[in-house]
Design a protein around this motif. Structure first.
Motif, PDB file in Angstrom:
ATOM      1  N   SER A  91      48.818  25.785  20.998  1.00  0.00           N
ATOM      2  CA  SER A  91      50.099  25.620  20.308  1.00  0.00           C
ATOM      3  C   SER A  91      50.584  24.200  20.554  1.00  0.00           C
ATOM      4  N   GLU A  92      51.767  23.928  20.037  1.00  0.00           N
ATOM      5  CA  GLU A  92      52.381  22.616  20.273  1.00  0.00           C
ATOM      6  C   GLU A  92      52.614  22.381  21.780  1.00  0.00           C
ATOM      7  N   PHE A  93      52.753  23.493  22.536  1.00  0.00           N
ATOM      8  CA  PHE A  93      53.140  23.379  23.943  1.00  0.00           C
ATOM      9  C   PHE A  93      52.028  23.656  24.950  1.00  0.00           C
ATOM     10  N   GLN A  94      51.086  24.554  24.582  1.00  0.00           N
ATOM     11  CA  GLN A  94      50.135  25.019  25.586  1.00  0.00           C
ATOM     12  C   GLN A  94      48.961  25.747  24.948  1.00  0.00           C
ATOM     13  N   LYS A  95      47.905  25.945  25.760  1.00  0.00           N
ATOM     14  CA  LYS A  95      46.755  26.714  25.292  1.00  0.00           C
ATOM     15  C   LYS A  95      47.005  28.186  25.629  1.00  0.00           C
ATOM     16  N   ILE A  96      46.843  29.033  24.618  1.00  0.00           N
ATOM     17  CA  ILE A  96      47.168  30.461  24.781  1.00  0.00           C
ATOM     18  C   ILE A  96      45.875  31.266  24.650  1.00  0.00           C
ATOM     19  N   ASP A  97      45.571  32.071  25.654  1.00  0.00           N
ATOM     20  CA  ASP A  97      44.372  32.917  25.601  1.00  0.00           C
ATOM     21  C   ASP A  97      44.732  34.365  25.900  1.00  0.00           C
ATOM     22  N   VAL A  98      44.116  35.285  25.165  1.00  0.00           N
ATOM     23  CA  VAL A  98      44.164  36.699  25.553  1.00  0.00           C
ATOM     24  C   VAL A  98      42.725  37.148  25.747  1.00  0.00           C
ATOM     25  N   LEU A  99      42.455  37.655  26.949  1.00  0.00           N
ATOM     26  CA  LEU A  99      41.106  38.079  27.312  1.00  0.00           C
ATOM     27  C   LEU A  99      41.133  39.557  27.684  1.00  0.00           C
ATOM     28  N   GLU A 100      39.946  40.156  27.694  1.00  0.00           N
ATOM     29  CA  GLU A 100      39.861  41.588  28.040  1.00  0.00           C
ATOM     30  C   GLU A 100      38.994  41.729  29.285  1.00  0.00           C
ATOM     31  N   SER A 101      39.439  42.569  30.218  1.00  0.00           N
ATOM     32  CA  SER A 101      38.620  42.791  31.414  1.00  0.00           C
ATOM     33  C   SER A 101      38.618  44.283  31.738  1.00  0.00           C
ATOM     34  N   ARG A 102      37.599  44.732  32.478  1.00  0.00           N
ATOM     35  CA  ARG A 102      37.569  46.146  32.881  1.00  0.00           C
ATOM     36  C   ARG A 102      38.618  46.422  33.944  1.00  0.00           C
ATOM     37  N   GLU A 103      38.780  45.492  34.870  1.00  0.00           N
ATOM     38  CA  GLU A 103      39.650  45.749  36.031  1.00  0.00           C
ATOM     39  C   GLU A 103      41.132  45.701  35.659  1.00  0.00           C
ATOM     40  N   PHE A 104      41.542  44.716  34.841  1.00  0.00           N
ATOM     41  CA  PHE A 104      42.975  44.514  34.581  1.00  0.00           C
ATOM     42  C   PHE A 104      43.385  44.758  33.132  1.00  0.00           C
ATOM     43  N   GLY A 105      42.471  45.221  32.288  1.00  0.00           N
ATOM     44  CA  GLY A 105      42.780  45.382  30.871  1.00  0.00           C
ATOM     45  C   GLY A 105      42.914  44.015  30.217  1.00  0.00           C
ATOM     46  N   ARG A 106      43.751  43.942  29.168  1.00  0.00           N
ATOM     47  CA  ARG A 106      43.964  42.633  28.509  1.00  0.00           C
ATOM     48  C   ARG A 106      44.834  41.751  29.395  1.00  0.00           C
ATOM     49  N   PHE A 107      44.599  40.459  29.338  1.00  0.00           N
ATOM     50  CA  PHE A 107      45.500  39.561  30.073  1.00  0.00           C
ATOM     51  C   PHE A 107      45.746  38.282  29.302  1.00  0.00           C
ATOM     52  N   LEU A 108      46.974  37.740  29.542  1.00  0.00           N
ATOM     53  CA  LEU A 108      47.458  36.540  28.844  1.00  0.00           C
ATOM     54  C   LEU A 108      47.460  35.368  29.816  1.00  0.00           C
ATOM     55  N   THR A 109      46.842  34.268  29.386  1.00  0.00           N
ATOM     56  CA  THR A 109      46.938  33.041  30.191  1.00  0.00           C
ATOM     57  C   THR A 109      47.521  31.924  29.329  1.00  0.00           C
ATOM     58  N   LEU A 110      48.269  31.031  29.972  1.00  0.00           N
ATOM     59  CA  LEU A 110      48.813  29.839  29.303  1.00  0.00           C
ATOM     60  C   LEU A 110      48.311  28.625  30.066  1.00  0.00           C
ATOM     61  N   ASP A 111      47.661  27.729  29.364  1.00  0.00           N
ATOM     62  CA  ASP A 111      47.030  26.564  30.019  1.00  0.00           C
ATOM     63  C   ASP A 111      46.176  26.995  31.208  1.00  0.00           C
ATOM     64  N   LYS A 146      36.178  39.242  35.873  1.00  0.00           N
ATOM     65  CA  LYS A 146      35.068  39.327  34.916  1.00  0.00           C
ATOM     66  C   LYS A 146      35.644  39.657  33.528  1.00  0.00           C
ATOM     67  N   VAL A 147      35.198  38.898  32.543  1.00  0.00           N
ATOM     68  CA  VAL A 147      35.744  39.028  31.186  1.00  0.00           C
ATOM     69  C   VAL A 147      34.767  39.781  30.289  1.00  0.00           C
ATOM     70  N   GLU A 148      35.311  40.789  29.586  1.00  0.00           N
ATOM     71  CA  GLU A 148      34.468  41.554  28.645  1.00  0.00           C
ATOM     72  C   GLU A 148      34.478  40.931  27.259  1.00  0.00           C
ATOM     73  N   ARG A 149      35.671  40.425  26.869  1.00  0.00           N
ATOM     74  CA  ARG A 149      35.724  39.739  25.565  1.00  0.00           C
ATOM     75  C   ARG A 149      36.963  38.854  25.465  1.00  0.00           C
ATOM     76  N   GLN A 150      36.873  37.919  24.535  1.00  0.00           N
ATOM     77  CA  GLN A 150      38.020  37.038  24.300  1.00  0.00           C
ATOM     78  C   GLN A 150      38.654  37.483  22.993  1.00  0.00           C
ATOM     79  N   TRP A 151      39.947  37.823  23.014  1.00  0.00           N
ATOM     80  CA  TRP A 151      40.611  38.263  21.783  1.00  0.00           C
ATOM     81  C   TRP A 151      41.098  37.073  20.971  1.00  0.00           C
ATOM     82  N   VAL A 152      41.672  36.102  21.667  1.00  0.00           N
ATOM     83  CA  VAL A 152      42.198  34.940  20.933  1.00  0.00           C
ATOM     84  C   VAL A 152      42.283  33.740  21.871  1.00  0.00           C
ATOM     85  N   SER A 153      42.096  32.572  21.284  1.00  0.00           N
ATOM     86  CA  SER A 153      42.241  31.337  22.048  1.00  0.00           C
ATOM     87  C   SER A 153      42.797  30.304  21.076  1.00  0.00           C
ATOM     88  N   VAL A 154      44.078  29.925  21.278  1.00  0.00           N
ATOM     89  CA  VAL A 154      44.705  28.971  20.349  1.00  0.00           C
ATOM     90  C   VAL A 154      45.464  27.909  21.138  1.00  0.00           C
TER      91      VAL A 154
END
Ligand code: SAM
Length: 296
Positions: free
Chosen positions: A28-48, A18-26
């Motif tokens: 790049s030349e190589f991949q989609k980069i997201d940083v999201l915030e959750s209660r259970e796992f804190g912030r998390f980084l996903t690529l593509d 479950k996501v509380e907020r999205q910090w960034v979604s960009v």
């Protein structure tokens, strides 16, 4: 609002947070980069759309990709980290006083920028004077290097997209050449559980066994990675991570007094004890008579 991050771990199995907020979604030349915030796992980084790390469980991955090798190898001064632009691996490496120089080779400058801004927990040592950041393809960087490094850590994405080249025979062969006579390689070795990951793991294992005389595989439980069961590879020209993890090595590591939340010297021995189905998957990739992977 009810927002969920969902990752397909197989065609028919999914993992959601479950996501509380999205910090960034960009993009790049190589991949989609997201940083999201959750209660259970804190912030998390996903690529593509694939999980790279969460604030809550990244310590497991980074402890295991660094400390197992560092507790075995007696003289590590120069290290090459390939991938790892989030900074978690170099954060652990800089804690060792004997390490003088770390080359960190990340293909995507935007991963580093995003982590510096939103994931200080892992990025906090990227400006450490021991760390030399190169924005480059690891496959190319390692080509032509000879007998330079004591340890190479491959902290890559999965073998899809920009990480693909980091799972090839050419790459492992070049890593072998880039290592000193007693050098070692640690890589994230994928998961044995779901078919797609197990196939990547088997292919990588076969190629590493073909290049290095000593290859062993160890495991960790990483809750946010597919199936939660993750493997790491330890390959070396000289050191066996169990045989050379003797009383003296254990005392040497414990004397450093590094506080680690996952790794410890008892776990070190246990993490090489693999389930039977994993041993079988690995042994299939080990030509007769070769002492690789889980062969005891
Ligand atoms: N812990 C993660 C995992 O296993 O899911 C890996 C983390 S790290 C963020 C992986 C990094 O490898 C990414 O930032 C990606 O840009 C980088 N990478 C992928 N292919 C690469 C290549 N060919 N050369 C250098 N870095 C690469």
């Amino acid at each position: 609002m009810n927002l969920w991050y969902t990752e397909n771990h197989s065609k028919d199995a999914r993992f959601s947070i479950k996501v509380e907020r999205q910090w960034v979604s960009v993009q790049s030349e190589f991949q989609k980069i997201d940083v999201l915030e959750s209660r259970e796992f804190g912030r998390f980084l996903t690529l593509d759309g694939l999980m790279m790390l969460t604030e809550k469980d990244e310590f497991i991955y980074h402890d295991m990709i660094v400390h197992v090798a560092m507790a075995v190898l007696p003289r590590v001064q120069k290290v090459l980290v390939i991938g790892g632009g989030d900074g978690g691996t170099v954060r652990e490496l800089v804690r060792y006083p004997n390490i003088e120089h770390i080359d960190l080779v990340e293909i995507d400058a935007m991963v580093v920028d995003v982590c510096r801004e939103y994931l200080q927990q892992t990025a906090c040592e990227l400006d450490n004077p021991k760390v030399h950041l190169h924005i480059a393809d690891g496959l190319r960087f390692v080509r032509g290097k000879e007998a330079e490094y004591d340890l190479i850590i491959v902290d890559s994405t999965d073998p899809f997209g920009p990480g693909e080249g980091l799972f090839t025979r050419e790459f492992y062969g070049n890593c072998y050449k880039a290592l000193k006579d007693d050098g070692s390689l640690v890589n994230q070795h994928e998961s044995p559980y779901y078919r797609k990951y197990a196939d990547s793991m088997r292919r990588a294992h076969r190629r590493i066994v073909d290049c290095f005389p000593i290859c062993r595989v160890y495991q960790a439980h990483i809750p946010t990675y597919p199936s939660g069961h993750w493997l790491f590879g330890f390959a070396s020209k000289q050191y066996d991570p169990l045989v050379h993890f003797d009383e003296a090595a254990q005392q040497r590591w414990n004397a450093l007094n590094l506080h680690t939340r996952y790794y410890n010297t008892e776990l070190h021995q246990g993490c090489f004890a693999l389930p039977t189905y994993v041993k079988e998957l690995l042994l299939e990739q080990e030509p007769d008579g070769r002492k690789g992977g889980c062969a005891q």
